[in-house]
Design a protein around this motif. Structure first.
Motif, short mmCIF file in Angstrom:
data_model
loop_
_atom_site.label_atom_id
_atom_site.label_comp_id
_atom_site.label_asym_id
_atom_site.label_seq_id
_atom_site.Cartn_x
_atom_site.Cartn_y
_atom_site.Cartn_z
N GLU A 162 -21.00 24.66 16.66
CA GLU A 162 -20.05 24.84 17.76
C GLU A 162 -19.14 23.62 17.89
O GLU A 162 -17.92 23.75 18.02
CB GLU A 162 -20.82 25.06 19.06
N ALA A 163 -19.74 22.44 17.83
CA ALA A 163 -18.96 21.20 17.91
C ALA A 163 -18.01 21.08 16.73
O ALA A 163 -16.85 20.68 16.89
CB ALA A 163 -19.90 19.99 17.98
N GLY A 164 -18.47 21.44 15.55
CA GLY A 164 -17.64 21.36 14.35
C GLY A 164 -16.40 22.24 14.44
O GLY A 164 -15.29 21.82 14.09
N ARG B 153 -16.59 15.44 10.05
CA ARG B 153 -18.06 15.55 10.05
C ARG B 153 -18.59 15.47 11.47
O ARG B 153 -18.09 14.70 12.28
CB ARG B 153 -18.67 14.43 9.22
N ILE B 154 -19.61 16.22 11.74
CA ILE B 154 -20.28 16.21 13.04
C ILE B 154 -21.66 15.59 12.83
O ILE B 154 -22.43 16.04 11.98
CB ILE B 154 -20.41 17.63 13.62
N LYS B 155 -21.94 14.54 13.61
CA LYS B 155 -23.19 13.80 13.44
C LYS B 155 -23.93 13.68 14.76
O LYS B 155 -23.39 13.98 15.82
CB LYS B 155 -22.89 12.40 12.89
N ASN B 156 -25.14 13.20 14.68
CA ASN B 156 -25.96 12.98 15.87
C ASN B 156 -25.95 11.48 16.17
O ASN B 156 -26.97 10.81 16.10
CB ASN B 156 -27.39 13.49 15.63
N ARG C 272 -21.61 5.91 19.21
CA ARG C 272 -20.17 6.16 19.15
C ARG C 272 -19.87 7.64 19.36
O ARG C 272 -20.58 8.51 18.88
CB ARG C 272 -19.61 5.79 17.78
N TRP C 273 -18.76 7.87 20.04
CA TRP C 273 -18.29 9.24 20.18
C TRP C 273 -17.64 9.70 18.88
O TRP C 273 -17.67 10.87 18.54
CB TRP C 273 -17.29 9.36 21.31
N ASN D 91 -15.47 11.25 11.76
CA ASN D 91 -16.84 11.55 12.19
C ASN D 91 -16.88 11.62 13.70
O ASN D 91 -16.30 10.78 14.38
CB ASN D 91 -17.80 10.45 11.70
N PHE D 92 -17.61 12.62 14.21
CA PHE D 92 -17.73 12.80 15.65
C PHE D 92 -19.17 13.10 16.02
O PHE D 92 -19.89 13.79 15.30
CB PHE D 92 -16.84 13.96 16.12
#
Length: 192
Positions: A90-92, A114-117, A121-122, A132-133
């Motif tokens: 969903e975030a991606g 890229r979506i990371k955990n 950092r935001w 990267n987010f």
């Protein structure tokens, strides 16, 4: 991890934890969602620096503790690997759409989104032009989410926080200073 306490100006006692980190370059304070205050010291700094730093940052700590109390009354997601896996797609989709939308203004080239955990950092932009987010951006208000997207897009041109960088951000968000301050209020969501 060790603990200590100090008496605040309002007469209340603050218990805090402190630890030494080989990776830390400067002293920093973390206030977690459960109200735990931790001071991280760079290697070889004695404990009294933690106490002195906590005393100096008393106002900031109290403000963060107030925000923690405020968050208790609201629905705050419980971050876990399961939440990350559930929300990553969903975030991606959301972030990729916002990157395309704002990049129609800038027309920068980039490689991947890229979506990371991430817990510190935001978002980030690598020298290889990857954006990267943290998946946790989906829990932010839309305007702050968009600010993070624009911030990272502008790092494609300026990999720093120079006046040129802020001028690029200001093309879309002339109120970026206000948004940066507002985003700090949500930092507890990031580290939670």
């Amino acid at each position: 991890m060790k603990s200590d306490s100090l008496v605040l100006e309002n007469g209340k006692k603050l218990t805090y934890f402190w630890r030494v980190s080989n990776r830390a370059r400067r002293i920093r304070i973390e206030v977690q969602k459960n109200g735990r205050v931790t001071i991280i010291l760079p290697n070889k700094l004695p404990h009294f620096f933690a106490k002195r730093f906590a005393k100096r940052k008393e106002g900031w700590i109290l403000k963060k503790l107030f925000l923690v109390k405020d968050l208790e009354d609201k629905t705050v997601p419980k971050y876990s690997k399961a939440d990350y896996l559930k929300k990553k797609e969903e975030a991606g989709l959301l972030i990729s759409e916002r990157v395309e939308f704002f990049n129609s203004h800038y027309n920068f080239s980039y490689n991947q989104v890229r979506i990371k955990n991430q817990k510190t950092r935001w978002g980030s932009c690598s020298s290889k032009k990857n954006l990267n987010f943290s998946y946790k951006v989906i829990y932010l208000p839309p305007r702050l989410r968009d600010y993070i997207v624009v911030h990272e897009l502008c790092h494609l041109r300026e990999l720093n926080h120079s006046s040129e960088f802020w001028a690029l951000v200001g093309e879309i968000f002339p109120d970026h200073k206000i948004l940066r301050r507002k985003l700090k209020e949500y930092s507890l969501l990031l580290t939670g």
